[in-house]
Write an enzyme that holds these catalytic residues in place. Structure first.
Site, PDB file in Angstrom:
ATOM      1  CG  ASP A 236      -1.878  -1.131   1.262  1.00  0.00           C
ATOM      2  OD1 ASP A 236      -1.923  -1.879   0.270  1.00  0.00           O
ATOM      3  OD2 ASP A 236      -2.583  -1.291   2.268  1.00  0.00           O
ATOM      4  CE  LYS A 305      -4.513   5.923   9.993  1.00  0.00           C
ATOM      5  NZ  LYS A 305      -4.415   4.476  10.269  1.00  0.00           N
ATOM      6  CG  ASP A 467      -3.706   3.994  -1.936  1.00  0.00           C
ATOM      7  OD1 ASP A 467      -4.620   3.167  -1.768  1.00  0.00           O
ATOM      8  OD2 ASP A 467      -3.356   4.793  -1.048  1.00  0.00           O
TER       9      ASP A 467
END
Length: 538
Positions: A236, A305, A467
């Site tokens: 990733d 986050k 991704d």
């Protein structure tokens, strides 16, 4: 509309659709057992049986007890609706997997959205789904592990268990330390086993990895390279949107924090932003700032986050505040706090998080602001939607217009219908806010398509979830090299300058008046550094 679809897009979608898959039988068996015999509600499966929704209190004047009962009714009804949706989706996936489990080969045709991002066409069972959906699928063709395939299998296993912050060697050592748990999970996943796999971050993908590592471990060390594995190993991007922003702005400092530049250990952008936020909170607390005093010692990586992650997608300060508020309410220190206090603390934290992110990614942030200003200049100056041609050759026109709602009254009810028309006025705010993430999505889509075509040329099996790039364990090292080379080649073209030229050519009247802003100054990032960055995708 383009007369001919761009070759890169069509060839890339074809390459993705040619990857052969099959159903992972042991994972399917474990999932069916937990669902049908144990009622779900474990290993991230939804509960199978409906929730008992309490009755709503009768209408009338409500006191505290009736208000509490009504709140419980509404909360449980919402939870039941979510459970029912998840359970129905899982039933569809399991039914399809059972029907297809004996098929030697499955293929997923792919299509692209208006930005060029690829998706598999089958809507239920596919590798873009949640953990259980991904774990049910494996490559149809197995390949010998070769000299480093067993290494990458263990890295992948550690990643699925949430141990993904250390070096690759650290992850392998972590997997080796849990060898007994891995063997138990593979041999007795449900009945008689300890179910170690079920407590991991991605439980069913962890189970699939445990089974594969156990199989490879059973081979003698001298013959392990010959063991054939069909398990997809996933790599990733490190906050991939910020990776592209860093490259667009040639932002050397920002690139380091998202692993575009090499470092001995994988870098964590969330921790970099967190350190700045915590320092500012501590400084403000020393000055007796009320919100800082409440937050001091409680701002964690988890609190900021989501805001950092969604900054790429144009999250606003109000949206960021809501994200932070949800995380603060999970903390013991904020349970029972007054709404006003939580609101002020979440606003203060969200503001610091976005401010700190802008400091860590100075050039990248300037690039994001420029993209938004470019869209505003086009929409306000020409009265037309923002448009561009992606690096994959796809022409994009942003579709955002003002929505008109019509009400249709019947004898039973009133229905609201949303009218979507190209004659409607442009939604100026949406055109501006959506362009930076849409442009970056079109760039990351081009990177994925380029990598898919490079893998096809080199004979690698390849799959992707935006991704997250997948291949066999044996070819993971090769994929690392290809995806880094394609990223560097993609950005060497100076995509910001190319976009500026496209916009000037499409709107010459604005260009003549100097109304189209040029790209901001770029930093001094050397794109070739990504070729040496082991943790660019990790």
């Amino acid at each position: 509309v383009q007369d001919q679809p761009p070759a890169m897009l069509m060839e890339g979608l074809t390459a993705l659709g040619r990857t052969p898959w099959r159903i992972h039988g042991p994972v399917l068996d474990a999932m069916l057992h937990l669902w049908r015999h144990e009622g779900g509600d474990k290993a991230d499966l939804p509960r199978r049986q409906p929730l008992g929704v309490p009755r709503a209190p009768p209408k009338g004047v409500w006191g505290p007890e009736e208000k509490a009962a009504n709140a419980a009714h509404l909360a449980t009804r919402k939870a039941e609706a979510e459970r029912h949706a998840l359970a129905s989706d899982l039933e569809l996936k399991l039914a399809q997997a059972c029907r297809l489990r004996e098929e030697p080969c499955l293929f997923f045709p792919h299509y692209a959205d208006f930005r060029g991002r690829a998706y598999p066409a089958p809507p239920h069972l596919n590798h873009v789904g949640a953990d259980c959906s991904r774990a049910l699928l494996t490559f149809a063709d197995a390949r010998p592990l070769g000299p480093d395939g067993f290494f990458w299998l263990r890295v992948h296993l550690a990643n699925t268990c949430g141990y993904d912050k250390g070096s690759f060697r650290d992850r392998v050592e972590w997997a080796d330390a849990h060898h007994a748990d891995i063997l138990d999970s593979a041999r007795r996943p449900v009945e008689g086993g300890r179910r170690w796999w079920a407590a991991q971050e991605k439980p069913f993908q962890a189970l699939a990895a445990c089974i594969e590592v156990a199989r490879a471990s059973a081979a003698p060390s001298y013959a392990r390279e010959l063991h054939e594995s069909a398990l997809p190993v996933q790599m990733d991007g490190s906050c991939n949107g910020l990776q592209h922003y860093a490259a667009l702005g040639r932002d050397a400092e920002g690139a380091l924090h998202v692993n575009v530049r090499p470092s001995p250990q994988p870098q964590d952008v969330y921790s970099a932003v967190l350190a700045r936020v915590q320092a500012k909170v501590a400084a403000d607390a020393a000055e007796n700032h009320p919100e800082a005093c409440l937050l001091h010692g409680h701002v964690t990586r988890k609190v900021i986050k989501q805001t950092v992650m969604t900054s790429v997608y144009g999250v606003t300060l109000p949206g960021a505040r809501l994200q932070v508020e949800a995380r603060l309410r999970d903390l013991a220190a904020f349970r029972g706090r007054e709404e006003k206090e939580v609101w002020k603390c979440s606003f203060y934290t969200a503001k610091l998080a976005l401010e700190s992110l802008g400091e860590v990614f100075a050039q990248a942030n300037a690039m994001k602001d420029w993209l938004a200003n470019l869209a505003s200049a086009v929409v306000k100056g020409a009265g037309r939607p923002m448009e561009w041609t992606t690096p994959a050759g796809l022409r994009v026109v942003q579709p955002y217009r003002e929505e008109r709602t019509y009400q249709v009254r019947t004898r039973l009810q009133t229905i609201s219908l949303l009218a979507d028309s190209e004659e409607a006025p442009l939604n100026t705010a949406k055109q501006r806010s959506a362009f930076p993430p849409n442009f970056v999505h079109s760039v990351d889509a081009a990177h994925m398509l380029r990598t898919a075509l490079a893998c096809r040329r080199e004979g690698l099996e390849f799959a992707a979830v935006h991704d997250s790039f997948w291949t066999h364990a044996a070819t993971t090292h090769t994929l690392h090299g290809l995806l880094r080379a394609e990223f560097a080649d993609l950005h060497r073209a100076d995509l910001a300058e190319e976009l500026y030229r496209q916009t000037c050519a499409a709107f010459p009247e604005l260009a003549a008046k100097g109304a189209i802003p040029p790209p901001p100054p770029r930093g001094d990032l050397d794109l070739d550094e990504v070729l040496r960055s082991d943790y660019f995708f990790n």
